[in-house]
Design an enzyme around this catalytic site. Structure first.
Site, PDB file in Angstrom:
ATOM      1  N   ARG A 134      42.567  54.236  49.099  1.00  0.00           N
ATOM      2  CA  ARG A 134      41.538  53.587  48.278  1.00  0.00           C
ATOM      3  C   ARG A 134      42.199  53.133  46.983  1.00  0.00           C
ATOM      4  NH1 ARG A 134      42.633  56.352  44.488  1.00  0.00           N
ATOM      5  NH2 ARG A 134      40.930  55.324  43.435  1.00  0.00           N
ATOM      6  N   GLY A 135      41.386  52.397  46.189  1.00  0.00           N
ATOM      7  CA  GLY A 135      41.960  51.763  45.010  1.00  0.00           C
ATOM      8  C   GLY A 135      42.296  50.326  45.387  1.00  0.00           C
ATOM      9  N   ALA A 136      41.875  49.393  44.534  1.00  0.00           N
ATOM     10  CA  ALA A 136      41.935  47.971  44.911  1.00  0.00           C
ATOM     11  C   ALA A 136      43.323  47.488  45.391  1.00  0.00           C
ATOM     12  CB  ALA A 136      41.413  47.113  43.760  1.00  0.00           C
TER      13      ALA A 136
ATOM     14  N   ARG B  86      35.785  46.916  53.253  1.00  0.00           N
ATOM     15  CA  ARG B  86      35.171  47.245  51.958  1.00  0.00           C
ATOM     16  C   ARG B  86      34.990  45.939  51.171  1.00  0.00           C
ATOM     17  NH1 ARG B  86      37.265  52.186  48.578  1.00  0.00           N
ATOM     18  NH2 ARG B  86      35.122  52.124  47.839  1.00  0.00           N
TER      19      ARG B  86
ATOM     20  N   GLN C 220      37.049  60.961  42.613  1.00  0.00           N
ATOM     21  CA  GLN C 220      38.415  60.437  42.485  1.00  0.00           C
ATOM     22  C   GLN C 220      39.087  60.960  41.209  1.00  0.00           C
ATOM     23  OE1 GLN C 220      35.752  58.590  43.257  1.00  0.00           O
ATOM     24  NE2 GLN C 220      36.247  56.943  44.673  1.00  0.00           N
TER      25      GLN C 220
ATOM     26  N   ASP D  53      38.178  46.472  40.176  1.00  0.00           N
ATOM     27  CA  ASP D  53      38.155  46.069  41.594  1.00  0.00           C
ATOM     28  C   ASP D  53      38.004  44.562  41.747  1.00  0.00           C
ATOM     29  OD1 ASP D  53      37.269  49.058  41.668  1.00  0.00           O
ATOM     30  OD2 ASP D  53      37.977  48.510  43.664  1.00  0.00           O
TER      31      ASP D  53
ATOM     32  N   LYS E  25      34.735  51.297  39.334  1.00  0.00           N
ATOM     33  CA  LYS E  25      34.017  52.479  39.811  1.00  0.00           C
ATOM     34  C   LYS E  25      32.739  52.748  39.024  1.00  0.00           C
ATOM     35  CE  LYS E  25      34.733  54.356  42.662  1.00  0.00           C
ATOM     36  NZ  LYS E  25      34.033  53.958  43.903  1.00  0.00           N
TER      37      LYS E  25
HETATM   38  O1  MRU Z   1      36.134  53.506  45.644  1.00  0.00           O
HETATM   39  P1  MRU Z   1      37.555  53.479  45.174  1.00  0.00           P
HETATM   40  O2  MRU Z   1      38.140  54.838  44.996  1.00  0.00           O
HETATM   41  O3  MRU Z   1      38.409  52.572  46.013  1.00  0.00           O
HETATM   42  O4  MRU Z   1      37.457  52.822  43.728  1.00  0.00           O
HETATM   43  C1  MRU Z   1      38.633  52.623  42.997  1.00  0.00           C
HETATM   44  C2  MRU Z   1      38.410  52.087  41.634  1.00  0.00           C
HETATM   45  O5  MRU Z   1      37.301  51.806  41.220  1.00  0.00           O
HETATM   46  C3  MRU Z   1      39.645  51.816  40.830  1.00  0.00           C
HETATM   47  O6  MRU Z   1      39.403  51.982  39.470  1.00  0.00           O
HETATM   48  C4  MRU Z   1      40.107  50.356  41.083  1.00  0.00           C
HETATM   49  O7  MRU Z   1      40.155  50.086  42.443  1.00  0.00           O
HETATM   50  C5  MRU Z   1      41.418  50.094  40.466  1.00  0.00           C
HETATM   51  S1  MRU Z   1      42.749  50.934  41.272  1.00  0.00           S
HETATM   52  C6  MRU Z   1      44.151  50.483  40.433  1.00  0.00           C
END
Ligand code: MRU
Length: 347
Positions: free
Chosen positions: A47-49, A90, A195, A236, A247
């Site tokens: 996870r994470g963009a 997603r 997270q 994201d 988030k």
């Molecule tokens: O739902 P997630 O854990 O994928 O959400 C992640 C976030 O909101 C992060 O802050 C974002 O993707 C940036 S990651 C460098």
């Protein structure tokens, strides 16, 4: 002490850190098929963009290697089908569609099936490598902005394990460690998926950064009580006017930063910008299962049949953002003018 990684391409295999298992287990698993990749993204093993984008790119490349078609035209058709499938995993992080789009683009000029297969994998590796470089650069810019401020709050995990390496919001802390600059980081736990507690605290502990965990509802009090001097978050999707999806809970922190008159920074690579959309109203917000809220670690914490609303992201209006830190440079308001200008001038 080492900065943890979430994605590795080793001996032609895609290996990821299973983030579902953190912090109890540090388990690395192989993703061998496009279905494995789709499942890993949707269940948030990765996870994470940026990390989602990189993993999807490898997923598309993995599937492409297996398409033994008669013509390039049929090959393109299969890749397109795979791309639509992966993109549906997603919806909010634009890095996913961006990475898949780059791979589809690169095979357009290939003359043979073998060349197309080689190019698609090479491009996935390039996206992976470029993200690490982008994050390191973002960390450097963030260190400049944070000069004289050491107590910093963050939410979710915009760290090394959400990217190729270093992270975005967490990059200055990792880089600071390498350069001998100490920070005191306050990590919001980030309900409902945690997270913050499961990933950010774990990740910063791995690299020896001083980190303190708080629940999300303690943020307002903690900023005052502990003298937090800045807030930094990831993103994201950033619209052309600077409105930023991140988030759920990020917008709360932006309002708190304004109330306390401390800077609120967004750190994100260029791949997180969506210049096709004018503002945050157009950003699709993922809603996840009710069980993420009604249960904690398998234990039910709400009555049976409770009505739940579970948006995974919120949108912080651009007016709350002090600066957006990218690998192309730091963007200050007026975003509506400065975002398109930076993208037009810096390649
Ligand atoms: O739902 P997630 O854990 O994928 O959400 C992640 C976030 O909101 C992060 O802050 C974002 O993707 C940036 S990651 C460098």
């Amino acid at each position: 002490m080492a900065i943890p990684l979430s994605i590795q391409w080793i001996n032609n295999q895609l290996i990821i850190l299973d983030q579902q298992k953190l912090p109890h287990e540090t388990e690395y698993i192989a993703l061998n098929t496009i279905e494995d990749v789709y499942d890993a993204i949707i269940t948030m093993k990765v996870r994470g963009a940026p990390a989602i984008g990189i993993t999807a790119a490898y997923g598309l490349a993995l599937a492409a290697q297996k398409h033994d078609t008669e013509t390039l035209e049929v090959f393109h058709h299969f890749v397109k089908k795979d791309a639509v499938y992966l993109a549906s995993s997603r919806p909010t992080a634009v890095n996913l569609a961006w990475a898949i789009g780059r791979l589809q683009q690169v095979i357009q000029s290939a003359k043979t099936l073998a060349a197309a297969k080689a190019e698609i994998l090479a491009e996935a590796k390039r996206i992976h490598q470029e993200d690490e470089e982008a994050c390191r650069t973002i960390g450097g810019y963030a260190l400049d902005l944070l000069e004289g401020r050491s107590r910093v709050m963050t939410i979710c995990n915009a760290g090394s394990i959400a990217t190729a390496k270093y992270g975005t919001a967490l990059a200055p802390f990792h880089l600071g460690k390498e350069l001998g600059r100490e920070f005191e980081v306050f990590a919001c736990e980030t309900r409902p998926v945690f997270q913050g507690s499961r990933m950010t605290v774990w990740e910063l502990q791995q690299s020896g950064v001083d980190v303190t965990l708080i629940t999300d509802s303690m943020a307002a009090h903690t900023i005052g009580a502990k003298g937090v001097e800045a807030i930094i978050v990831g993103a994201d999707r950033i619209a052309a006017n600077g409105d930023t999806a991140n988030k759920i809970g990020t917008f709360n922190l932006a309002i708190l930063a304004a109330a306390y008159k401390i800077p609120f920074y967004v750190a994100a690579p260029a791949s997180t910008f969506d210049l096709q959309i004018p503002n945050g109203k157009n950003i699709p917000i993922e809603e996840r299962s009710a069980k993420e809220i009604t249960h904690i670690a398998g234990q039910q914490v709400a009555p049976n049949g409770t009505k739940v609303y579970n948006p995974a992201f919120d949108v912080t209006p651009a007016q709350y953002i002090t600066a957006i830190i990218t690998e192309k440079g730091i963007i200050h308001p007026n975003y509506e003018r400065n975002i398109p200008e930076l993208f037009a001038t810096v390649k």
